[in-house]
Design a protein around this motif. Structure first.
Motif, mmCIF file in Angstrom:
data_model
loop_
_atom_site.group_PDB
_atom_site.id
_atom_site.type_symbol
_atom_site.label_atom_id
_atom_site.label_comp_id
_atom_site.label_asym_id
_atom_site.label_seq_id
_atom_site.Cartn_x
_atom_site.Cartn_y
_atom_site.Cartn_z
ATOM 1 N N LEU A 1 71.965 14.419 45.530
ATOM 2 C CA LEU A 1 70.586 13.910 45.497
ATOM 3 C C LEU A 1 70.524 12.478 46.028
ATOM 4 O O LEU A 1 69.581 12.108 46.740
ATOM 5 N N VAL B 1 67.428 9.968 46.473
ATOM 6 C CA VAL B 1 66.991 9.956 45.068
ATOM 7 C C VAL B 1 67.732 8.859 44.299
ATOM 8 O O VAL B 1 68.958 8.844 44.252
ATOM 9 N N LEU C 1 66.265 10.362 38.519
ATOM 10 C CA LEU C 1 66.068 11.794 38.294
ATOM 11 C C LEU C 1 65.631 12.023 36.863
ATOM 12 O O LEU C 1 66.300 11.580 35.919
#
Ligand SMILES: NC(=O)c1ccc[n+]([C@@H]2O[C@H](COP(=O)([O-])OP(=O)(O)OC[C@H]3O[C@@H](n4cnc5c(N)ncnc54)[C@H](OP(=O)(O)O)[C@@H]3O)[C@@H](O)[C@H]2O)c1
Length: 261
Positions: free
Chosen positions: A173, A178, A181
């Motif tokens: 990710l 990202v 999360l």
């Protein structure tokens, strides 16, 4: 627009009675991600006796205020994820709603966080409405997943392991931008992230009910035994809100190496 009024009392810190839920969350901020991986928080609702399922889903455990709170939490994150067991049990919807999408857009962010589902080698309900919508979606599957094709608009990433290892998931990710999360369960995926020492915060809503069932808890037992059985992982209480008879708690977990007592 959010036209529902949800009144909460902030019990900790700085007690204030009679706040609007949105107002109480207005200063909600996330700490910087730890070195080498995205920041991870888990959001779960349970009964007073700690059960995370009611007749096989989370529905009915929390109030409408709790559902609004879920969206407010989501709005702060780059990505919102869930395990495929949750998608099998109920058609998860990981978006923020129109009013918060507009706020995110005004702040120069994507209207919705990236949607993430993490699967292993079992079936994936590709007809779920999670696979629809405009937001970016990433489906992470195990090496032996039977998945042939995902519906258009969903990126599929195959892990080298039968069950994607949480640290590998996080680096996958991170490579896709990202930094934060939010995981919305379920209990088995939560257990894997706990075992990988990859939980930084927990948002725990306690619905005002007793169940007395053997339903799953917020975090399932860690497979192979818990490393925390002999040395429980300490959490720090960051905030407490009360809505009617419900409590909304926020706990922070420091990296184990930095814990001195
Ligand atoms: N109260 C709440 O807030 C809340 C929140 C979420 C869910 N729930 C409830 O919890 C239930 C679902 O929870 P669950 O624990 O059964 O499912 P889950 O945690 O959502 O998903 C578990 C599945 O994720 C896959 N997986 C991928 N990587 C994994 C890893 N490293 N470790 C473990 N699993 C991994 C596996 O799929 P494969 O089977 O493909 O191998 C595994 O079966 C439902 O009843 C749902 O409604 C409650």
């Amino acid at each position: 627009m959010n036209d529902a009024r949800h009144v909460v009392d902030r019990l900790w810190p700085d007690p204030v009675a009679g706040l609007e839920l949105d107002e109480a969350l207005a200063g909600f901020e996330l700490p910087s991600p730890p070195d080498g991986r995205p920041f991870v928080a888990i959001n779960m609702v349970t009964s007073i006796d700690g059960r995370a399922q009611l007749k096989g889903t989370a529905e009915g455990l929390g109030s409408r205020a709790d559902r609004r709170l879920m969206r407010l939490y989501r709005a702060a994150f780059d990505a919102v994820g869930s395990g495929v067991g949750t998608l099998r049990a109920t058609d998860v919807w990981l978006r923020v709603g129109d009013d918060l999408a507009m706020q995110r857009r005004d702040a120069g962010r994507e209207p919705n966080p990236i949607g993430v589902v993490i699967a292993g080698s079992g079936p994936i309900p590709t007809d779920a409405s999670w696979f629809t919508g405009d937001e970016r979606r990433i489906l992470i599957v195990g090496a032996n997943s039977p998945l042939q094709h995902a519906p258009e608009g969903t990126e599929v990433v195959r892990s080298p392991d039968d069950r994607p290892e949480p640290r590998w998931v996080l680096s996958t990710l991170a490579e896709r931008g990202v930094r934060t999360l939010l995981l919305e369960g379920g209990p088995r995926l939560n257990a894997a992230f706990l075992a990988a020492e990859a939980i930084d915060e927990i948002y725990w809503s306690i619905g005002a009910h007793l169940l007395g069932t053997d339903a799953l808890r917020m975090i399932a037992p860690i497979e192979g035994g818990s490393p925390y059985e002999g040395s429980p992982r300490p959490g720090r209480l960051v905030s407490v809100l009360r809505h009617d008879d419900e409590l909304f708690l926020r706990y922070r977990f420091e990296a184990p190496t930095s814990i001195s007592s």
